[in-house]
Scaffold this motif. Structure first.
Motif, PDB file in Angstrom:
ATOM      1  N   HIS A 193      54.581  43.059 -15.961  1.00  0.00           N
ATOM      2  CA  HIS A 193      53.738  41.871 -15.931  1.00  0.00           C
ATOM      3  C   HIS A 193      52.280  42.323 -15.956  1.00  0.00           C
ATOM      4  O   HIS A 193      51.868  43.156 -15.150  1.00  0.00           O
ATOM      5  CB  HIS A 193      54.009  41.045 -14.676  1.00  0.00           C
ATOM      6  N   LEU A 250      48.123  41.552 -15.893  1.00  0.00           N
ATOM      7  CA  LEU A 250      47.086  40.653 -15.415  1.00  0.00           C
ATOM      8  C   LEU A 250      45.855  40.792 -16.299  1.00  0.00           C
ATOM      9  O   LEU A 250      45.416  41.908 -16.593  1.00  0.00           O
ATOM     10  CB  LEU A 250      46.722  40.968 -13.957  1.00  0.00           C
ATOM     11  N   THR A 256      49.402  36.914 -16.826  1.00  0.00           N
ATOM     12  CA  THR A 256      48.709  35.935 -16.000  1.00  0.00           C
ATOM     13  C   THR A 256      47.221  36.157 -16.176  1.00  0.00           C
ATOM     14  O   THR A 256      46.746  37.296 -16.114  1.00  0.00           O
ATOM     15  CB  THR A 256      49.071  36.077 -14.511  1.00  0.00           C
ATOM     16  N   ARG A 257      46.490  35.065 -16.412  1.00  0.00           N
ATOM     17  CA  ARG A 257      45.048  35.162 -16.631  1.00  0.00           C
ATOM     18  C   ARG A 257      44.294  34.661 -15.405  1.00  0.00           C
ATOM     19  O   ARG A 257      44.669  33.669 -14.801  1.00  0.00           O
ATOM     20  CB  ARG A 257      44.640  34.358 -17.870  1.00  0.00           C
ATOM     21  N   TYR A 258      43.204  35.348 -15.073  1.00  0.00           N
ATOM     22  CA  TYR A 258      42.379  35.007 -13.919  1.00  0.00           C
ATOM     23  C   TYR A 258      40.961  34.696 -14.370  1.00  0.00           C
ATOM     24  O   TYR A 258      40.480  35.210 -15.378  1.00  0.00           O
ATOM     25  CB  TYR A 258      42.375  36.154 -12.906  1.00  0.00           C
TER      26      TYR A 258
END
Length: 321
Positions: free
Chosen positions: A190, A192, A219-221
């Motif tokens: 996964h 980030l 997953t984008r922040y």
């Protein structure tokens, strides 16, 4: 007699809409009502006798003529802003107003400004947080530290650092999964990412001649700092960058997965409001200090990555732990 050039407020409205991509955002920026703003754009198009925006789109999308006009007038507009700033702000050394991206400011710059001011008691640093050059154009800051590629401009600038990246992770990932210790072990992890640069992962892999089409979930922040804090809790692997990794490598919450550093076609630059400001004594002292600090951090990052696990499937240090 017909005017040879349109009123400056028409051009200002056009440039604002072209840069923001939104009539509403540009109107807010200029403190105009939507109808008053639209009138300025319409009057400019009537003056030029050509449509500048494609009205069939929901966003303020430039026509071919609009793109050509922007390219022609943008340098002149930036020069006008700089000339005005130079006229208004021929001030002595004393306070430097610097704007920087959130994560860079919080993770790296702010903790160092006290050191700089202790070494230079006659200079005060005021750091504000944000992206883009609007504050620079408005004369509210002396310089912007920007991560690139950034928006087109004609302001003077210095390149601070060419960014390179390395894959980093917490010592243990979610559900006890081990971090990858070789590029061949990346597939299926996964990843980030930071939402402003979602393609950096693929750029890193492609530059390293690795398969960029593996089976990853992402997953984008919103900020790099959020992304690194998430990675430190074991939520996934990510790309570590110089400057940001100092505290994470020091406390062991993140570590390089293997010794592979790659350029990612991004950089940090110092963009000045004008040539006069870039030549000011206080700015020159700050710029020299900033270059030295960044170089030191970059060298520490490279040393840590190069000393990490080589191209093996196990990290000997972890096996002994």
């Amino acid at each position: 007699m017909r005017r040879k050039a349109p009123p400056l407020e028409f051009i200002e409205a056009f440039v604002a809409a072209a840069r923001t991509g939104s009539f509403r955002a540009a109107a807010d920026k200029l403190a105009l009502s939507p109808s008053a703003f639209s009138r300025r754009i319409r009057n400019l198009e009537e003056f030029l006798r050509v449509p500048l925006f494609d009205r069939s789109q929901s966003s303020a999308r430039l026509t071919t003529a609009g793109q050509q006009y922007l390219q022609s007038i943008e340098p002149a507009m930036d020069a006008l802003f700089r000339a005005t700033l130079d006229f208004r702000r021929e001030q002595p050394a004393g306070v430097l107003r610097i704007r920087a991206p959130h994560s860079f400011a919080i993770s790296w710059l702010l903790q160092r400004t006290a050191t700089f001011m202790a070494l230079n008691p006659d200079i005060e640093i005021e750091v504000t947080i944000g992206r883009g050059l609007d504050e620079l154009r408005a004369g509210k800051v002396d310089a912007v530290i920007a991560i690139g590629p950034n928006e087109s401009h004609s302001f003077p600038q210095d390149r601070l650092i060419e960014l390179e990246a390395a894959v980093v992770a917490a010592p243990s990932l979610l559900r006890g999964r081990a971090p990858p210790r070789h590029p061949s072990e990346l597939d299926g992890h996964h990843v980030l990412c930071e939402e402003h640069a979602p393609r950096l992962w693929h750029t890193y892999l492609s530059t390293a001649n690795l398969d960029a089409n593996g089976s990853w979930s992402f997953t984008r922040y919103e900020t790099l700092l959020m992304m690194y804090e998430a990675a430190a809790t074991g939520l996934g692997i990510t790309l570590g960058l110089p400057l940001f990794m100092e505290k994470y490598f020091a406390d062991g919450r993140l570590q390089p997965c293997f010794s592979l550093r790659q350029p990612i076609d991004y950089w940090y630059s110092m963009i000045y409001a004008s040539d006069a400001i870039s030549r000011r004594t206080d700015m020159r002292r700050f710029s020299r200090w900033l270059h030295a600090e960044i170089t030191r951090s970059q060298q520490q990052f490279a040393a840590a990555v190069d000393a990490s696990s080589p191209w093996t499937s196990q990290n000997p240090a972890q096996m002994r732990a």
